[in-house]
Design an enzyme around this catalytic site. Structure first.
Site: not given
Ligand code: NAD
Ligand code: UD1
Length: 321
Positions: A91, A159, A220
């Site tokens: 992750l 990304y 946005f």
């Molecule tokens: P997060 O930032 O909370 O978790 C990422 C973790 O990875 C953190 O604990 C960070 O310290 C660690 N990390 C980052 N770079 C590192 C490195 N080089 N070495 C070791 N540790 C490292 O974010 P999250 O939302 O929990 O994301 C987890 C995974 O899910 C990621 O791969 C992200 O791309 C993926 N993902 C998240 C979402 C979302 O909506 N949150 C959507 C699609 C994919």
């Molecule tokens: C998110 C994830 C990304 C993942 C992707 C998968 C985060 C930070 N990013 O991207 O890791 O790969 O989903 O679908 O979780 N928005 C507002 N106001 C705000 C912030 C955001 O209107 O203050 C809008 C953005 O313009 C967008 C939507 O909310 O339309 C979602 O934005 P965001 O949560 O940043 O996620 P994604 O860009 O979809």
């Protein structure tokens, strides 16, 4: 299936999704090695598991290291003392699409090279299975809605490219070296412990934080863009199911609810739940904004028997606390 005592590696386990995944593994009786460099993750997300050292009786061992520099040295001591890693959940990543556009080389180093480092460790150490956090961002602005896994992938950001390249490398290692792997394309994950503090943070974490504090929410664009918001507990369940299932040739699976919500509807739901009556304003749309994002979820249902269970209103209530 892994025996309940085998070691499971979770990279990024101190982060948002990672810490919920660790909670689920521990509840299932596993011992978990977390590798995290704490760049966005926090010890506090795992503090309820004690000292974060097997020697001190915790079910979780935290190793602070950067995955992109390799896993052999960071894991040497813990595997010598406690046995090999049976399965891995990868992750750790730089998670922001916006950040990757401004800093593509950072994204390649962490999100692509980091994955290859995990694969190189898995190949040498005989890890049985890797579950990988991919993303809906691999699709780009596809006209296919809901998007099926076989839709063309045209990612719009470094990304998305690095996640897709990682998926392809998992497939290559599965075919060539027999390292079983399942990439999971997460849609928009939300829930407790998601950090709202960066301008790149997930929209629900930002809106929830501001609504609780009585500050206005900023949408946005016109707010008609949609996302498939999936609760973190459901995602952790999918990740663990994928890691524990044997086999996997690198074929990716969507992880979403199959339900679409506009950002405007989301903002109104959060304002209503918070009860603070904050205003909703608009700012210009983000560059490269994906207009509609919705998962087709038949593949994961058929393969892992997984489906999302937490409705958005319930998940938001848990997130707002
Ligand atoms: P997060 O930032 O909370 O978790 C990422 C973790 O990875 C953190 O604990 C960070 O310290 C660690 N990390 C980052 N770079 C590192 C490195 N080089 N070495 C070791 N540790 C490292 O974010 P999250 O939302 O929990 O994301 C987890 C995974 O899910 C990621 O791969 C992200 O791309 C993926 N993902 C998240 C979402 C979302 O909506 N949150 C959507 C699609 C994919
Ligand atoms: C998110 C994830 C990304 C993942 C992707 C998968 C985060 C930070 N990013 O991207 O890791 O790969 O989903 O679908 O979780 N928005 C507002 N106001 C705000 C912030 C955001 O209107 O203050 C809008 C953005 O313009 C967008 C939507 O909310 O339309 C979602 O934005 P965001 O949560 O940043 O996620 P994604 O860009 O979809």
């Amino acid at each position: 299936m892994a025996s309940a005592s085998s070691l499971i590696l979770v990279t990024g386990g101190a982060g948002f999704i990672g810490s919920h995944t660790v909670d689920r593994l521990v509840a299932d009786g596993h011992r978990v090695v977390v590798v995290d460099d704490l760049r966005t993750g926090k010890r506090a997300n795992l503090a309820h598991h004690g000292a974060l050292s097997f020697a001190a009786g915790s079910p979780v061992e935290l190793v602070v290291a950067d995955v992109s520099h390799g896993l052999f040295a960071p894991l040497a001591a813990v595997t010598a003392a406690h046995g090999p890693i049976a399965r891995a959940i990868h992750l750790a990543a730089q998670v922001s699409v916006v950040h990757s556009l401004a800093n593509p080389l950072v994204d390649v180093a962490v999100n692509y090279v980091g994955t290859v480092q995990v694969l190189e460790y898995a190949r040498a150490a005989g890890v049985k299975k890797i579950a990988f956090a991919s993303s809906a961002a691999v699709y780009g602005d596809t006209p296919v809605v809901p998007v099926v896994e076989d839709a063309p992938c045209r990612p719009l950001s470094p990304y998305g490219v690095d996640k897709l390249a990682s998926e392809l490398m998992l497939g290559a290692y599965a075919a060539t070296h027999g390292v079983a792997a399942t990439p999971l394309r997460f849609f928009n994950v939300y829930g407790p412990r998601q950090d709202p503090s960066s301008p790149y943070s997930g929209v629900i974490s930002i809106f929830a934080d501001r609504a609780r504090a009585g500050k206005p929410l900023t949408i946005f664009g016109d707010g008609q863009q949609t996302r498939d918001f999936v609760y973190v507990g459901d995602v952790a369940r999918a990740v663990v199911a994928a890691a524990m299932a044997d086999g996997g040739d690198g074929t990716a699976m969507n992880i979403g609810t199959g339900r679409e919500t506009t950002v405007r509807q989301l903002a109104e739901l959060i304002v209503g739940l918070a009860g603070t009556g904050v205003a909703i304003s608009h700012a210009p749309a983000r560059a490269g904004e994906i207009v509609r994002s919705l998962a087709a979820v038949a593949r994961v249902q058929a393969t892992l028997g997984w489906q999302a269970e937490v409705a958005l209103a319930d998940g938001l209530a848990r997130t707002l606390g």
